[in-house]
Motif scaffolding. Sequence first.
Motif, short mmCIF file in Angstrom:
data_model
loop_
_atom_site.label_atom_id
_atom_site.label_comp_id
_atom_site.label_asym_id
_atom_site.label_seq_id
_atom_site.Cartn_x
_atom_site.Cartn_y
_atom_site.Cartn_z
N VAL A 100 19.25 1.72 34.13
CA VAL A 100 19.42 2.75 33.10
C VAL A 100 18.07 3.30 32.66
O VAL A 100 17.90 4.51 32.48
CB VAL A 100 20.21 2.17 31.91
N GLN A 101 17.08 2.42 32.52
CA GLN A 101 15.75 2.90 32.13
C GLN A 101 15.13 3.73 33.25
O GLN A 101 14.41 4.71 32.98
CB GLN A 101 14.86 1.70 31.77
N GLU A 105 16.76 6.85 30.55
CA GLU A 105 17.43 6.56 29.29
C GLU A 105 16.74 5.40 28.59
O GLU A 105 16.14 4.53 29.22
CB GLU A 105 18.89 6.19 29.54
N GLN A 106 16.84 5.39 27.27
CA GLN A 106 16.32 4.27 26.49
C GLN A 106 17.27 3.09 26.63
O GLN A 106 18.48 3.25 26.56
CB GLN A 106 16.17 4.66 25.02
N THR A 112 25.96 0.71 28.70
CA THR A 112 27.11 1.33 29.36
C THR A 112 26.67 1.89 30.70
O THR A 112 25.79 2.75 30.74
CB THR A 112 27.69 2.46 28.49
N GLY A 125 23.76 4.59 29.94
CA GLY A 125 23.28 4.85 28.59
C GLY A 125 23.59 3.65 27.72
O GLY A 125 23.88 2.55 28.21
N THR A 126 23.55 3.86 26.43
CA THR A 126 23.83 2.75 25.51
C THR A 126 25.11 3.07 24.74
O THR A 126 26.19 3.10 25.30
CB THR A 126 22.63 2.51 24.58
N PHE A 128 27.81 5.34 22.99
CA PHE A 128 28.34 6.70 23.02
C PHE A 128 29.39 6.83 21.91
O PHE A 128 30.28 5.98 21.79
CB PHE A 128 28.97 7.03 24.37
N ARG A 136 24.65 13.78 21.50
CA ARG A 136 25.21 12.95 22.56
C ARG A 136 26.66 13.34 22.81
O ARG A 136 27.40 13.64 21.86
CB ARG A 136 25.15 11.46 22.20
N VAL A 142 32.09 11.59 28.66
CA VAL A 142 31.31 10.91 29.70
C VAL A 142 32.25 10.38 30.79
O VAL A 142 32.02 10.57 31.99
CB VAL A 142 30.46 9.78 29.10
#
Length: 441
Positions: A100-101, A105-106, A112, A125-126, A128, A136, A142
């Motif tokens: 994810v990084q 994305e953070q 997720t 992502g994280t 949502f 977002r 998504v």
Amino acid sequence: MSSTLDRNTLADATSPYLLQHADNPVHWQMWSDATLAAARAANRLILLSIGYAACHWCHVMAHESFEDPATAALMNRLYVNIKVDREERPDIDGIYMTAVQAMGEQGGWPLTVIMTPDGAPIFGGTYFPPEPRWGRPSFRQVLEMVADAWKKDGEKFARSGASLLRRIAAHAELKPGAPISPGDLAAVTERFLGMMDWEEGGLRGAPKFPNAPIFRFLWGEYARTGRHEAGAVVALMLARMAQGGICDHLGGGFARYATDESWLVPHFEKMLYDNAQLLDLLALAHAAEPDLLLAARAAELVEWLRRDMRARHDPAPDGTLAFAASEDADSEGEEGKFYVWTRDEIASVLGAEMALFEDHYPCPAAGNWEGKLILTRATHPEHPETEARLAALRARLFAAREGRVRPGWDDKILADWNGLAIAALARASAVFARPDWLDLA
């Protein structure tokens, strides 16, 4: 298609985090070779959700999305849904957090990740939200957008996901370099010192995490080189945390992090690994320069471990026990409810001694967080008689708080976190002359 994909199987789990989701209408599966094989056989995308029992935003997303029948129906129709406890499977968490990084994305939790039927990550992502907000997309958007894109151009996504996995694997390969030199250590020290908040302690900005490994490194450099700033920044952080709201002034121990720059407002979960590393730092700093504040916080932290964190299931025949993993931030569906007060609530417990308490623990009538009070300490402990009176007042407040609904408790036993706690107790036992702490270790 495996029949298990059409029902929630988490009731068979042992992880408290997975069991929290056993009643969701989502057809959650546990991570296993059989689940992955079933996803491949069904040629269905995988929705991987990773979190942990004390994670506040994991609870929020669960309430908003995973407990919502319409969202669950969408997840069940489009995906094979897998739940993972990051504390139980840090290997899986590490792989997909890196993915994810790598997508830009953070990182964070809940994590997720949407994957191909072969397990290659294609979106991540994280948290949502259930509706579009904060720039977002909603979780349902998504789910639908990724499934639609996969349907239209699955081969492209499969190639992209496979390529990302290859890059992650290459990044993880050992690449021995030159030995670390004193110059390298000095350079890292300078970089870290340039990131520090010299007013409030810790790293600049918010949220504020203790980041114990960084400060343990700086303390080591202070011990190795005598670099004053490297030791001073550790002492500053510990002092600010010890007085701030991130510290549980009634029950002992520290929350995982503060949402603000001044250590006032924590996410209230308390983790074993954070507190073990902070106990070690408290002992190191106190050994160099004895401080009643550090000694008090160390003693309170150990009492919290002894009182609240012993995992009581399946004790060994000789009666030994392990420490549990964490205490939650939420109780009765509300973050911090167990820990916060109103001024009137405190006054009703302390009566005529409210004035003394308020001299040391400020209690503004309007509160200091969303109309409530997070206890902080405004003075340094110096006078034994005063401290004894304050301890009695805190004990009365603690007893009153014990009548509240407690936060969730994750009694999962993690060998590495217990190892950190054992090592910290052993050091602290020597520094604070507490042989009973060594017995506890």
